[in-house]
Design a protein around this motif. Structure first.
Motif, PDB file in Angstrom:
ATOM      1  N   LEU A   1       0.822  -1.213   0.000  1.00 26.29           N
ATOM      2  CA  LEU A   1       0.000   0.000   0.000  1.00 26.29           C
ATOM      3  C   LEU A   1       0.855   1.261   0.000  1.00 26.29           C
ATOM      4  O   LEU A   1       0.541   2.249  -0.672  1.00 26.29           O
ATOM      5  CB  LEU A   1      -0.917   0.001   1.221  1.00 26.29           C
ATOM      6  CG  LEU A   1      -2.142  -0.919   1.170  1.00 26.29           C
ATOM      7  CD1 LEU A   1      -2.749  -1.077   2.557  1.00 26.29           C
ATOM      8  CD2 LEU A   1      -3.176  -0.376   0.210  1.00 26.29           C
ATOM      9  N   GLN A   2       1.934   1.221   0.741  1.00 24.43           N
ATOM     10  CA  GLN A   2       2.766   2.403   0.916  1.00 24.43           C
ATOM     11  C   GLN A   2       3.750   2.621  -0.231  1.00 24.43           C
ATOM     12  O   GLN A   2       4.112   3.763  -0.531  1.00 24.43           O
ATOM     13  CB  GLN A   2       3.549   2.290   2.235  1.00 24.43           C
ATOM     14  CG  GLN A   2       2.672   2.296   3.464  1.00 24.43           C
ATOM     15  CD  GLN A   2       3.390   1.758   4.694  1.00 24.43           C
ATOM     16  OE1 GLN A   2       4.602   1.549   4.684  1.00 24.43           O
ATOM     17  NE2 GLN A   2       2.641   1.519   5.760  1.00 24.43           N
ATOM     18  N   THR A   3       4.182   1.527  -0.891  1.00 28.72           N
ATOM     19  CA  THR A   3       5.318   1.621  -1.803  1.00 28.72           C
ATOM     20  C   THR A   3       4.997   1.249  -3.247  1.00 28.72           C
ATOM     21  O   THR A   3       5.616   1.786  -4.173  1.00 28.72           O
ATOM     22  CB  THR A   3       6.468   0.705  -1.308  1.00 28.72           C
ATOM     23  OG1 THR A   3       6.695   0.956   0.078  1.00 28.72           O
ATOM     24  CG2 THR A   3       7.741   0.941  -2.088  1.00 28.72           C
ATOM     25  N   TYR A   4       4.039   0.349  -3.465  1.00 29.07           N
ATOM     26  CA  TYR A   4       3.834  -0.206  -4.812  1.00 29.07           C
ATOM     27  C   TYR A   4       2.437   0.156  -5.321  1.00 29.07           C
ATOM     28  O   TYR A   4       1.535  -0.677  -5.364  1.00 29.07           O
ATOM     29  CB  TYR A   4       4.045  -1.719  -4.790  1.00 29.07           C
ATOM     30  CG  TYR A   4       5.435  -2.114  -4.347  1.00 29.07           C
ATOM     31  CD1 TYR A   4       6.500  -2.128  -5.248  1.00 29.07           C
ATOM     32  CD2 TYR A   4       5.700  -2.445  -3.026  1.00 29.07           C
ATOM     33  CE1 TYR A   4       7.784  -2.479  -4.845  1.00 29.07           C
ATOM     34  CE2 TYR A   4       6.980  -2.796  -2.612  1.00 29.07           C
ATOM     35  CZ  TYR A   4       8.016  -2.802  -3.524  1.00 29.07           C
ATOM     36  OH  TYR A   4       9.287  -3.150  -3.112  1.00 29.07           O
ATOM     37  N   ASP A   5       2.281   1.409  -5.738  1.00 30.95           N
ATOM     38  CA  ASP A   5       0.963   1.853  -6.191  1.00 30.95           C
ATOM     39  C   ASP A   5       0.590   1.281  -7.546  1.00 30.95           C
ATOM     40  O   ASP A   5      -0.534   1.479  -8.030  1.00 30.95           O
ATOM     41  CB  ASP A   5       0.883   3.383  -6.217  1.00 30.95           C
ATOM     42  CG  ASP A   5       1.916   4.012  -7.150  1.00 30.95           C
ATOM     43  OD1 ASP A   5       2.798   3.273  -7.638  1.00 30.95           O
ATOM     44  OD2 ASP A   5       1.848   5.229  -7.373  1.00 30.95           O
TER      45      ASP A   5
END
Length: 516
Positions: free
Chosen positions: A161-165
């Motif tokens: 969720l935070q890094t791989y949009d």
């Protein structure tokens, strides 16, 4: 109802677009289905919920044709269980009208079916997601999904969720049958679709499958594991032990036999525990194996076994032979009783050796293989030497060997990883030298013998040579007509190597012949 309440209720989705301070955010509160961080204390309390069986799987009419003109690509990491899950997902994709492709460039949907057993496996997935980002930027219509065991870890979901949009969907091991719904949501939604269940009581039958080839097949007989080895994430990612009903398994294998398959491998995190969760019938793994002996299929294998559940009844059934092969994979992990206790393996060195003695007495020609971890926290030189001496005493013919790496959320991850990496590597090298020597010794015994080989196809290294495996899972390379692919043949072994055999084709095996 304020925005936070609406988010938690699922009425609206959170804005997951990257922004200042996103790395400090924890989105898991918005997804009540996300499997929480593993808890040994809580997980050991599980098992009270009723197991629900569903034998009526079918794709809803509204989803039929969803994949028309589209292609899917699945990259699989990890164990045979993941490979089998991929076969099921491929079957669902085909039922939706998608076509398979072997390249991500041609795909409209890319799925990474992931493994959480070791840190290296997870790093490969994150690396692959990074490689897929430019593809997504060039073609925003591509759907990228992450499924499998990694998806059952809350920390992994948060990291994605935070890094791989570029990821469009995440789903877990318990809800593969929901793939049509998940795909529909991913097409309709502008945000990442997450469906990861901690619920672990359902067994879904009649799922479609696209099997790899038509010679060998995997058949899942149970799901999950209740052993809780301190280093292992599987009881949390795969859930509690749930056994399929005997009739469903037997029906599936009979159908495979009718379709011409020559070998099946029964799958489960701990196949020996099969049937122990039944409360309406007394039917255990030995009973299932005894019934499978009566099916007209040449070979039946199983993986993987836990020594604790390998009972005398199972040994007695395996000793009957027939289509039950003489190869048993029996993970030991360590040869030290004190280390086994820290690992949570529930048996001692002496108990393991007693079991091996029973197996060898009942099946004198058995081939035993194993799994071993080196460099577990606090492992001393003396404890490592106990592993080496156990290997010699048992005389394993092969082993999968690993350097210990902690998995977040497991009890062992809280232990101090106090063995230097150089020591771990040195121990692994020492162990592997022993493994190689014993493998070569086992192979040498085949020289001059005639063995039964199931021909699987051309050798990976030489398309002029065919390759297949013996009943004891030894790789054999030999020259023979391509018409023998998929058949059982007699091969005379002419040369032995450490990990394979060279041979001379003799003849196709007649049905009544049984060669070991």
């Amino acid at each position: 109802m304020n925005e936070e309440q609406r988010l938690k209720s699922g009425l609206i989705k959170p804005d997951l677009s990257p922004g200042l301070g996103d790395k400090e955010k924890d989105y898991s509160q918005y997804f009540e289905t996300v499997y929480t961080e593993p808890s040994l204390k809580d997980a050991k309390k599980r098992g009270q919920e009723e197991i629900a069986y569903h034998d009526d799987f079918k794709i809803e009419e509204r989803f039929l044709g969803m994949g028309k003109g589209r292609k899917f690509y699945i990259r699989t990491y990890g164990c045979q269980m993941n490979e089998h899950d991929t076969e099921v997902m491929a079957g669902i994709f085909m039922g939706l009208g998608y076509e398979p492709t072997n390249t991500v460039e041609d795909a409209n949907i890319i799925l990474l079916n992931t493994c959480a057993i070791r840190e290296n496996a997870e790093n490969k997935v994150f690396g692959e997601l990074g490689h897929l980002k430019p593809l997504k930027q060039r073609n925003p219509d591509i759907l990228i999904g992450v499924c499998g065991c990694m998806s059952q870890e809350e920390s992994v979901v948060n990291k994605i969720l935070q890094t791989y949009d570029q990821v469009d969907m995440i789903f877990g091991t318990h809800n593969i049958h929901r793939l049509p719904n998940i795909l529909h949501e991913a097409y309709m939604s502008k945000e990442m679709v997450i469906e990861v269940w901690s619920k672990e009581g359902d067994i879904i039958e009649n799922l479609p499958k696209v099997r790899h080839g038509n010679i060998k097949a995997w058949v899942n007989i149970m799901y999950g594991c209740d052993k809780f080895c301190t280093y292992c994430i599987v009881p949390y990612t795969r859930g509690k032990e749930r056994s399929r009903r005997p009739a469903d398994i037997i029906h599936e294998i009979r159908q495979l036999a009718a379709d011409g398959y020559k070998e099946i491998t029964l799958l489960g995190q701990n196949v020996n525990a099969y049937g122990k969760d039944f409360d309406d019938v007394e039917y255990l793994f030995g009973d299932l194996m005894n019934d499978l002996r009566k099916i007209d299929i040449p070979r039946v294998r199983f993986t993987t076994s836990h020594p604790r559940d390998f009972d005398d009844e199972l040994i007695a059934v395996l000793a009957k032979g027939g289509n039950l092969v003489e190869h048993i994979h029996l993970p030991v992990q360590s040869g030290s009783t004190s280390m086994l206790k820290i690992m949570g393996r529930i048996y001692s060195r002496e108990e393991y050796l007693t079991l091996v003695k029973k197996i060898k007495e009942a099946i004198p020609n058995v081939a035993l293989t194993t799994d071993i971890i080196v460099g577990f926290p606090n492992e001393t030189d003396e404890q490592f030497e106990e592993t080496m001496s156990l290997y010699r005493e048992v005389g394993f013919e092969m082993a999968f060997t690993y350097i210990y790496s902690p998995r977040d959320g497991t009890p062992a991850a809280k232990m101090k990883d106090n063995i230097p990496m150089e020591v771990k590597k040195e121990r692994l090298q020492t162990l592997n030298s022993l493994v190689n020597a014993y493998s070569k010794e086992a192979m040498m015994k085949y020289e001059g013998q005639i063995v039964e080989v199931l021909v699987e196809g051309e050798s990976k290294r030489n398309d002029q040579v065919l390759a297949g495996y013996t009943r004891k899972s030894k790789l054999v390379n030999f020259v023979a007509p391509n018409s023998t692919i998929g058949k059982l043949v007699n091969v005379k072994i002419t040369a032995a190597k450490s990990w394979s055999l060279d041979g001379e084709f003799i003849s196709v095996v007649e049905k009544e012949e049984v060669l070991l």
